[in-house]
Design a protein around this motif. Structure first.
Motif, PDB file in Angstrom:
ATOM      1  N   GLN A   1      45.338  10.359  23.156  1.00  0.00           N
ATOM      2  CA  GLN A   1      44.192  11.199  25.125  1.00  0.00           C
ATOM      3  C   GLN A   1      42.966  11.837  24.303  1.00  0.00           C
TER       4      GLN A   1
ATOM      5  N   ASP B   1      40.927   3.183  31.504  1.00  0.00           N
ATOM      6  CA  ASP B   1      41.778   3.716  31.803  1.00  0.00           C
ATOM      7  C   ASP B   1      43.167   3.575  32.050  1.00  0.00           C
TER       8      ASP B   1
ATOM      9  N   PHE C   1      44.119   5.126  28.680  1.00  0.00           N
ATOM     10  CA  PHE C   1      44.139   6.643  28.514  1.00  0.00           C
ATOM     11  C   PHE C   1      45.951   6.862  29.675  1.00  0.00           C
ATOM     12  N   LYS C   2      46.069   6.566  30.059  1.00  0.00           N
ATOM     13  CA  LYS C   2      47.145   5.865  31.008  1.00  0.00           C
ATOM     14  C   LYS C   2      48.848   5.566  29.882  1.00  0.00           C
ATOM     15  N   ASN C   3      48.288   4.591  29.464  1.00  0.00           N
ATOM     16  CA  ASN C   3      48.984   3.829  28.103  1.00  0.00           C
ATOM     17  C   ASN C   3      49.375   5.262  27.269  1.00  0.00           C
TER      18      ASN C   3
ATOM     19  N   HIS D   1      49.540   8.147  27.263  1.00  0.00           N
ATOM     20  CA  HIS D   1      50.831   9.267  28.155  1.00  0.00           C
ATOM     21  C   HIS D   1      51.727   9.092  28.310  1.00  0.00           C
ATOM     22  N   SER D   2      52.321   7.856  28.643  1.00  0.00           N
ATOM     23  CA  SER D   2      53.389   7.205  29.590  1.00  0.00           C
ATOM     24  C   SER D   2      54.310   7.117  28.097  1.00  0.00           C
TER      25      SER D   2
ATOM     26  N   LEU E   1      49.678   0.421  35.611  1.00  0.00           N
ATOM     27  CA  LEU E   1      49.644   1.687  35.026  1.00  0.00           C
ATOM     28  C   LEU E   1      48.003   1.849  36.175  1.00  0.00           C
TER      29      LEU E   1
ATOM     30  N   GLN F   1      49.453   3.933  39.273  1.00  0.00           N
ATOM     31  CA  GLN F   1      49.746   5.197  39.461  1.00  0.00           C
ATOM     32  C   GLN F   1      49.108   5.703  39.582  1.00  0.00           C
ATOM     33  N   ASP F   2      49.117   7.308  39.991  1.00  0.00           N
ATOM     34  CA  ASP F   2      48.438   7.930  40.198  1.00  0.00           C
ATOM     35  C   ASP F   2      47.343   8.881  39.593  1.00  0.00           C
ATOM     36  N   PRO F   3      46.178   8.617  38.839  1.00  0.00           N
ATOM     37  CA  PRO F   3      45.345   9.597  37.602  1.00  0.00           C
ATOM     38  C   PRO F   3      45.627  10.799  37.739  1.00  0.00           C
TER      39      PRO F   3
END
Length: 352
Positions: free
Chosen positions: A250, A274, A277-279, A281-282, A347, A350-352
């Motif tokens: 990230q 976005d 970045f979220k991918n 994290h998950s 993704l 989902q909430d940021p």
């Protein structure tokens, strides 16, 4: 009378047909029985063949790169417990100190940056002093990095070179420097590739470097066969090591995005950033923490009488990367597009 004869004739024909059918069924049953017997003997022989372990392991030296953490660190400790003479190369002084504290006095350490040719030459000279006339039984090219991973259009030449210099060029440099010692011992070379060396699903230098590891290993295996040297490839899936740390990914993606020209940002769109970045994290939820699945493969490659040419470690490699790598390219592209679209929608919700 004619009617009676016709009935008897029909019954006789039915009886002959029934006998013929039963005969074919018996033949099929016999064929399947022997087929199962042959398959049973094959798998039994295969199991026995690959379970044979070398003798006098305590006389064998193994040099491992990237031993600060992850697979290299665990393998060094694992082989040390087995009684092998481990020569562990770490990138940092702290890595060498921590490894020495966790192992026996047999294990020796050295500082090594695989991208520094002078450092590689010095390490090779040190290894030669350690092994003497015995030669080097095993080389495990484990050192590697994964980042920066991002869409290719976000990256520069230096971003690609950063990964390639460690994962591929550095590995080749280490291998060539130690090759005379390995030939002398008729030993083993174990190169760490990846499922991403079979199927490229992300941008950046990582998959490129691992494809290169596969190609180099294949050519090296065929070249060294006449010398009695075996070359094995380890293809791990996603495991919980420093190169799969989502926080590191990230931070890297933030830096890459912040330095992009505005034209590139507009072309790809803020949603692409976005999603990436979220991918990252998950992704931590799907990586395996059982590193021994990989190090057990490495140990087998070094200690088995008959090692495998390739080892696939992790269910994601066995069930996703390998099967997809054998499918037609157009079909893989279609399936991957479906996955990426579905993942993007999930993704973004989902909430940021």
């Amino acid at each position: 009378m004619t009617t009676i004869l016709r009935i008897v004739s029909d019954c006789g024909g039915c009886f002959v047909m029934q006998e013929s059918f039963l005969h074919r069924e018996r033949q099929n049953t016999t064929m399947w029985f022997w087929l199962l017997v042959i398959m049973g003997f094959y798998f039994l022989f295969r199991w026995y063949w690959y379970r044979q372990i070398l003798q006098n392991l305590t006389d064998k030296y193994v040099f491992i790169t990237g031993c600060d953490s992850g697979f290299g660190n665990l393998l060094a400790r694992q082989l040390d417990e087995q009684g092998l003479r481990v020569l562990a190369a770490c990138l940092t002084q702290r890595g060498t100190e921590q490894l020495k504290e966790a192992t026996s006095q047999r294990l020796q350490t050295v500082i090594l940056d695989v991208t520094d040719s002078e450092n590689v030459a010095a390490a090779a000279s040190w290894v030669k002093q350690q092994v003497g006339d015995r030669g080097l039984w095993g080389l495990v090219n484990n050192a590697g990095i994964s980042s920066p991973i991002a869409p290719n259009g976000w990256l520069t030449k230096n971003d690609f070179c950063k990964v390639l210099n460690v994962n591929l060029v550095g590995m080749i440099d280490v291998t060539l420097s130690l090759l005379p010692l390995i030939r002398k011992a008729k030993g083993r070379i174990v190169n760490v590739s990846s499922g991403a060396g079979r199927l490229s699903l992300t941008g950046g230098g990582y998959s490129i470097s691992k494809y290169g590891v596969e190609a180099f290993s294949d050519s090296l295996r065929r070249e060294l066969c006449s010398f009695g040297v075996k070359v094995c490839i380890i293809e791990p899936g996603a495991f919980k090591t420093h190169i799969t740390d989502p926080k590191y990914f990230q931070e890297t993606i933030k830096q890459i995005w912040s330095h992009l020209p505005e034209e590139t940002k507009e072309s790809y769109g803020k949603s692409s950033y976005d999603i990436y970045f979220k991918n990252m994290h998950s992704s931590v939820d799907v990586v395996s923490s059982k590193l021994s699945l990989v190090t057990d493969c490495m140990e087998h490659a070094l200690t088995a009488v008959h090692p495998h040419t390739r080892y696939s470690a992790g269910w994601d490699v066995k069930l996703i990367y390998l099967p997809l790598s054998y499918l037609p390219t157009s079909l893989v592209d279609f399936l991957w597009s479906l996955v990426t679209v579905s993942l993007a929608k999930m993704l973004l919700k989902q909430d940021p």
